[in-house]
Motif scaffolding. Sequence first.
Motif, PDB file in Angstrom:
ATOM      1  N   ARG A  63       0.813  -1.229   0.000  1.00 32.09           N
ATOM      2  CA  ARG A  63       0.000   0.000   0.000  1.00 32.09           C
ATOM      3  C   ARG A  63       0.843   1.275   0.000  1.00 32.09           C
ATOM      4  O   ARG A  63       0.339   2.351  -0.287  1.00 32.09           O
ATOM      5  CB  ARG A  63      -0.950   0.016   1.189  1.00 32.09           C
ATOM      6  CG  ARG A  63      -0.228  -0.203   2.515  1.00 32.09           C
ATOM      7  CD  ARG A  63      -1.011  -0.997   3.512  1.00 32.09           C
ATOM      8  NE  ARG A  63      -1.355  -2.302   3.013  1.00 32.09           N
ATOM      9  CZ  ARG A  63      -2.536  -2.862   3.192  1.00 32.09           C
ATOM     10  NH1 ARG A  63      -3.464  -2.236   3.854  1.00 32.09           N
ATOM     11  NH2 ARG A  63      -2.778  -4.070   2.709  1.00 32.09           N
ATOM     12  N   THR A  64       2.112   1.149   0.368  1.00 33.14           N
ATOM     13  CA  THR A  64       2.992   2.319   0.300  1.00 33.14           C
ATOM     14  C   THR A  64       4.275   1.930  -0.426  1.00 33.14           C
ATOM     15  O   THR A  64       4.629   0.753  -0.486  1.00 33.14           O
ATOM     16  CB  THR A  64       3.355   2.844   1.717  1.00 33.14           C
ATOM     17  OG1 THR A  64       3.861   1.757   2.487  1.00 33.14           O
ATOM     18  CG2 THR A  64       2.172   3.451   2.430  1.00 33.14           C
ATOM     19  N   ARG A  66       8.457   2.974  -0.942  1.00 36.82           N
ATOM     20  CA  ARG A  66       9.599   3.779  -0.501  1.00 36.82           C
ATOM     21  C   ARG A  66      10.201   4.478  -1.712  1.00 36.82           C
ATOM     22  O   ARG A  66      10.133   3.955  -2.817  1.00 36.82           O
ATOM     23  CB  ARG A  66      10.645   2.869   0.154  1.00 36.82           C
ATOM     24  CG  ARG A  66      10.264   2.544   1.602  1.00 36.82           C
ATOM     25  CD  ARG A  66      10.782   1.259   2.142  1.00 36.82           C
ATOM     26  NE  ARG A  66      12.082   0.838   1.706  1.00 36.82           N
ATOM     27  CZ  ARG A  66      13.237   1.134   2.343  1.00 36.82           C
ATOM     28  NH1 ARG A  66      13.226   1.876   3.425  1.00 36.82           N
ATOM     29  NH2 ARG A  66      14.368   0.672   1.895  1.00 36.82           N
ATOM     30  N   HIS A 172       8.276 -10.224  10.395  1.00 37.97           N
ATOM     31  CA  HIS A 172       6.827 -10.323  10.184  1.00 37.97           C
ATOM     32  C   HIS A 172       6.341  -9.240   9.218  1.00 37.97           C
ATOM     33  O   HIS A 172       5.561  -9.504   8.311  1.00 37.97           O
ATOM     34  CB  HIS A 172       6.084 -10.184  11.522  1.00 37.97           C
ATOM     35  CG  HIS A 172       6.169 -11.416  12.372  1.00 37.97           C
ATOM     36  ND1 HIS A 172       5.725 -11.473  13.660  1.00 37.97           N
ATOM     37  CD2 HIS A 172       6.663 -12.649  12.099  1.00 37.97           C
ATOM     38  CE1 HIS A 172       5.921 -12.690  14.158  1.00 37.97           C
ATOM     39  NE2 HIS A 172       6.503 -13.418  13.222  1.00 37.97           N
ATOM     40  N   GLY A 173       6.812  -8.005   9.435  1.00 35.28           N
ATOM     41  CA  GLY A 173       6.323  -6.871   8.646  1.00 35.28           C
ATOM     42  C   GLY A 173       6.745  -6.917   7.190  1.00 35.28           C
ATOM     43  O   GLY A 173       6.045  -6.431   6.325  1.00 35.28           O
ATOM     44  N   VAL A 174       7.889  -7.515   6.908  1.00 36.07           N
ATOM     45  CA  VAL A 174       8.360  -7.525   5.515  1.00 36.07           C
ATOM     46  C   VAL A 174       8.020  -8.851   4.827  1.00 36.07           C
ATOM     47  O   VAL A 174       7.509  -8.867   3.713  1.00 36.07           O
ATOM     48  CB  VAL A 174       9.880  -7.246   5.440  1.00 36.07           C
ATOM     49  CG1 VAL A 174      10.364  -7.297   4.000  1.00 36.07           C
ATOM     50  CG2 VAL A 174      10.207  -5.897   6.045  1.00 36.07           C
ATOM     51  N   SER A 467      10.043  -6.375  -2.699  1.00 35.04           N
ATOM     52  CA  SER A 467       9.220  -5.157  -2.725  1.00 35.04           C
ATOM     53  C   SER A 467       8.779  -4.810  -4.150  1.00 35.04           C
ATOM     54  O   SER A 467       9.348  -5.295  -5.127  1.00 35.04           O
ATOM     55  CB  SER A 467      10.003  -3.981  -2.122  1.00 35.04           C
ATOM     56  OG  SER A 467      10.983  -3.546  -3.026  1.00 35.04           O
TER      57      SER A 467
HETATM   58  C1  LIG Z   1       0.474  -8.992   2.117  1.00 43.22           C
HETATM   59  C2  LIG Z   1       1.315  -8.617   3.068  1.00 43.22           C
HETATM   60  C3  LIG Z   1       2.712  -8.171   2.912  1.00 43.22           C
HETATM   61  C4  LIG Z   1       3.650  -8.283   3.940  1.00 43.22           C
HETATM   62  N1  LIG Z   1       4.837  -7.798   3.509  1.00 43.22           N
HETATM   63  C5  LIG Z   1       4.737  -7.385   2.230  1.00 43.22           C
HETATM   64  C6  LIG Z   1       3.399  -7.617   1.806  1.00 43.22           C
HETATM   65  C7  LIG Z   1       2.877  -7.287   0.465  1.00 43.22           C
HETATM   66  C8  LIG Z   1       5.848  -6.814   1.456  1.00 43.22           C
HETATM   67  C9  LIG Z   1       6.612  -5.750   2.186  1.00 43.22           C
HETATM   68  N2  LIG Z   1       6.217  -5.053   3.266  1.00 43.22           N
HETATM   69  C10 LIG Z   1       7.194  -4.176   3.622  1.00 43.22           C
HETATM   70  C11 LIG Z   1       8.283  -4.330   2.773  1.00 43.22           C
HETATM   71  C12 LIG Z   1       9.625  -3.590   2.872  1.00 43.22           C
HETATM   72  C13 LIG Z   1       9.505  -2.176   2.522  1.00 43.22           C
HETATM   73  C14 LIG Z   1       9.577  -1.908   1.054  1.00 43.22           C
HETATM   74  O1  LIG Z   1      10.669  -1.994   0.525  1.00 43.22           O
HETATM   75  O2  LIG Z   1       8.557  -1.533   0.464  1.00 43.22           O
HETATM   76  C15 LIG Z   1       7.923  -5.310   1.853  1.00 43.22           C
HETATM   77  C16 LIG Z   1       8.758  -5.828   0.736  1.00 43.22           C
HETATM   78  C17 LIG Z   1       7.117  -3.212   4.751  1.00 43.22           C
HETATM   79  C18 LIG Z   1       5.727  -3.037   5.176  1.00 43.22           C
HETATM   80  N3  LIG Z   1       5.123  -3.858   6.064  1.00 43.22           N
HETATM   81  C19 LIG Z   1       3.836  -3.484   6.239  1.00 43.22           C
HETATM   82  C20 LIG Z   1       3.598  -2.360   5.384  1.00 43.22           C
HETATM   83  C21 LIG Z   1       2.313  -1.632   5.232  1.00 43.22           C
HETATM   84  C22 LIG Z   1       4.795  -2.068   4.737  1.00 43.22           C
HETATM   85  C23 LIG Z   1       5.068  -0.969   3.741  1.00 43.22           C
HETATM   86  C24 LIG Z   1       5.091  -1.513   2.343  1.00 43.22           C
HETATM   87  C25 LIG Z   1       3.762  -2.131   1.937  1.00 43.22           C
HETATM   88  O3  LIG Z   1       2.782  -1.416   1.829  1.00 43.22           O
HETATM   89  O4  LIG Z   1       3.726  -3.371   1.788  1.00 43.22           O
HETATM   90  C26 LIG Z   1       2.888  -4.172   7.137  1.00 43.22           C
HETATM   91  C27 LIG Z   1       2.872  -5.660   7.026  1.00 43.22           C
HETATM   92  N4  LIG Z   1       3.204  -6.377   5.932  1.00 43.22           N
HETATM   93  C28 LIG Z   1       3.091  -7.717   6.194  1.00 43.22           C
HETATM   94  C29 LIG Z   1       2.647  -7.880   7.515  1.00 43.22           C
HETATM   95  C30 LIG Z   1       2.381  -9.190   8.198  1.00 43.22           C
HETATM   96  C31 LIG Z   1       2.511  -6.607   8.039  1.00 43.22           C
HETATM   97  C32 LIG Z   1       2.065  -6.299   9.392  1.00 43.22           C
HETATM   98  C33 LIG Z   1       1.552  -5.218   9.826  1.00 43.22           C
HETATM   99  C34 LIG Z   1       3.405  -8.805   5.283  1.00 43.22           C
END
Ligand SMILES: C=Cc1c2[nH]c(c1C)Cc1[nH]c(c(CCC(=O)O)c1C)Cc1[nH]c(c(C)c1CCC(=O)O)Cc1[nH]c(c(C)c1C=C)C2
Length: 490
Positions: A63-64, A66, A172-174, A467
Motif C-alpha cells: 500500500r505504500t 519507498r 513479520h512486517g516484511v 518489494s
Molecule cells: C500482504 C502482506 C505483505 C507483507 N509484507 C509485504 C506484503 C505485500 C511486502 C513488504 N512489506 C514491507 C516491505 C519492505 C519495505 C519496502 O521496501 O517496500 C515489503 C517488501 C514493509 C511493510 N510492512 C507493512 C507495510 C504496510 C509495509 C510498507 C510496504 C507495503 O505497503 O507493503 C505491514 C505488514 N506487511 C506484512 C505484515 C504481516 C505486516 C504487518 C503489519 C506482510
Amino acid sequence: MPPSVAILGGGIAGLSTAWHLQKLLPAKIPITLFEQSSHFGGWMESELVTRDGRRVLFEGGPRTLRIVGEPGKAMLELVHSLGLASSLKSVPKTSPAARNRYIYRGGQIHLLNPTPFNLLFSRSPVYAGILRGGVREAFVRRNSADDESVWNFFARRFDPRMADTLASAICHGVFAGNSKEMSMRSSFGSMWAAEQRSGSLVRDTMKGVITRSEDQAQLSNRWSSHETASFQKRLQQEASVVCFDQGMGRFPAAIVQDLRKASNVSLLGNQEVTKLELQEGPFSTIIHTKGNQPSSFSHVVSALPSTQLSRLLPTLANLSHIPYTTVAVVNLAFPSNVLPIRGFGYLVPGPELDATGGVLGCIFDSESHGDLEITRCTIMAGGWAFSKYFGDPTTADHDAILETALRAMRDQLGVTVQPLSSRILIQRDCIPQLLVGHHKKVSDVQDKLQEFQGHVQAIGAWITGVSVNDGVLAGRTAAEQVARSMNIEL
Ligand SMILES: C=Cc1c2[nH]c(c1C)Cc1[nH]c(c(CCC(=O)O)c1C)Cc1[nH]c(c(C)c1CCC(=O)O)Cc1[nH]c(c(C)c1C=C)C2
C-alpha cells in the motif's frame, strides 16, 4: 529465429519487463506476456467500496512505496513516465504515519523511539538489549559461516532480546516470516555484507558515511531525465514513502493501459503456461499453454514464483523447495476516528503470537492517506504460522479470522465500535521465504541459466527482491539484458 520475447507472469516484475522492453526494442519485435489469471498486477490490488454513501479504499497487498535507493528511483521514473506523478500522495516525513512505529510486546503497544534518553532510562521492553547490543556490536567477531538465521545474527551481534523483539517484528512486517528460519544473507543482504566487509555493522556505517557521496555520484541511467530527477528530489525532500490516492491498483493498471497501446505487445490473460521446451543452436523456447497452440520465442523472461518455474523447467526442480507464506489480510473501516494512537501501525513479534491468536500486525491505512474522518486499518495475520492459527488456507474460516481481527482491535487498541465495512482476503502463497541457505539455490539457478547466454532469465520476489520497487527495477534490468543480447545499443 527472428527475435521475439515472451514474459511469463503479469505481476509488477513481468509488467515492468514488458514496459521497459517496449521502450527499448524496435516496434517490429513482438513482446508477449502470459498471465495465468485474468488480473494483471499480482498482489497489488485495490477496491473502492461505498458504505452509507461513504467511499472506502481497501488494499489487498502493498500500500505504500519507498522512494529511496535505486529501486525507489526506478519506480519513480516509471510512475513519472506513465503520467501518474500527480496521483502520488506523499506521506510527509513529519507526519505521525512516517514518525510513529509501534511494537506490541508484553500485552501493550509501545512506541519505538530509540533516542539516547529512552535507551538509557525507558523501561519499555522494545528497547531491551539495544544499548548493550549497540555497544558490544563493534567488538563481536565476524561470522565465518556462509549464512545464518536472522534471529541468530541479531542475537550473536547485538542481544537475544533484540532478536526476539525487533528482528522478529521486522521479519513479520516484511516477509510474514519466521526470523528463526529466515536467511540473514538473503533477506537483509546489505547488513550481512556490512559484517563481511568491515567485521561490524557499526564500523561499516561509520565508513559508509565517508564513502557514500562518491558512490552516488557514479549513478546515472538512461531512464532518468532532468524532469524525473527534480521530481524525485522534490519528493525526497518532503517524504520517505508515497501512496496512490486511488490505491495501489492504479499503478499496474496504468502500465497495462500503456502497453495495450503498443502494436507489438500482446498481454494474454487466463493463459497458463504448462511447459517450456528449450532448444539450442540457435536458442529458442517453445511455450506450451493450456488450450492453445505452442509458440516459439528467441528470449524468455520468467517473472513467475519459483514453485511455478520449477514445474516448467525440470532442471530447476530444486526451486520447488522454496516455501511461500499465506497472509490473511483483514481490511476494516470505522465510521469515525477510533484509534487511540497515531502512526504507521504496529508489528507483533514472534513471542506474542499466541497472545494475539496469529495476528502479525496492524496498519493504520487512513493515516498514510491523511484521512482522519474514516479510520481504515488492516490486520495482517497468519504468515509462517498460518496453519497453526487458521488451519488449511484453502478452507480457512473467514468468520473466525474476522473475529480474531476484531478481538485484536478491541484488546490491543481498545476499539469496540463495529466496523462500517470489512473485507477478508486470504493471500495464498504471497511471499517467498528466503530460508537459511537460499543463496545457494539462487546461484545454482543463475549457473544453469548462464548456459542460455541471456536468452532465458528469471526475476521475481524469490530472486530479485520482494518489494514493488525491486520488481520494477528487476524488470527494467531484465529488459536491458534482452536488448543487449539482441545487440541493440542502449
Ligand atoms: C500482504 C502482506 C505483505 C507483507 N509484507 C509485504 C506484503 C505485500 C511486502 C513488504 N512489506 C514491507 C516491505 C519492505 C519495505 C519496502 O521496501 O517496500 C515489503 C517488501 C514493509 C511493510 N510492512 C507493512 C507495510 C504496510 C509495509 C510498507 C510496504 C507495503 O505497503 O507493503 C505491514 C505488514 N506487511 C506484512 C505484515 C504481516 C505486516 C504487518 C503489519 C506482510
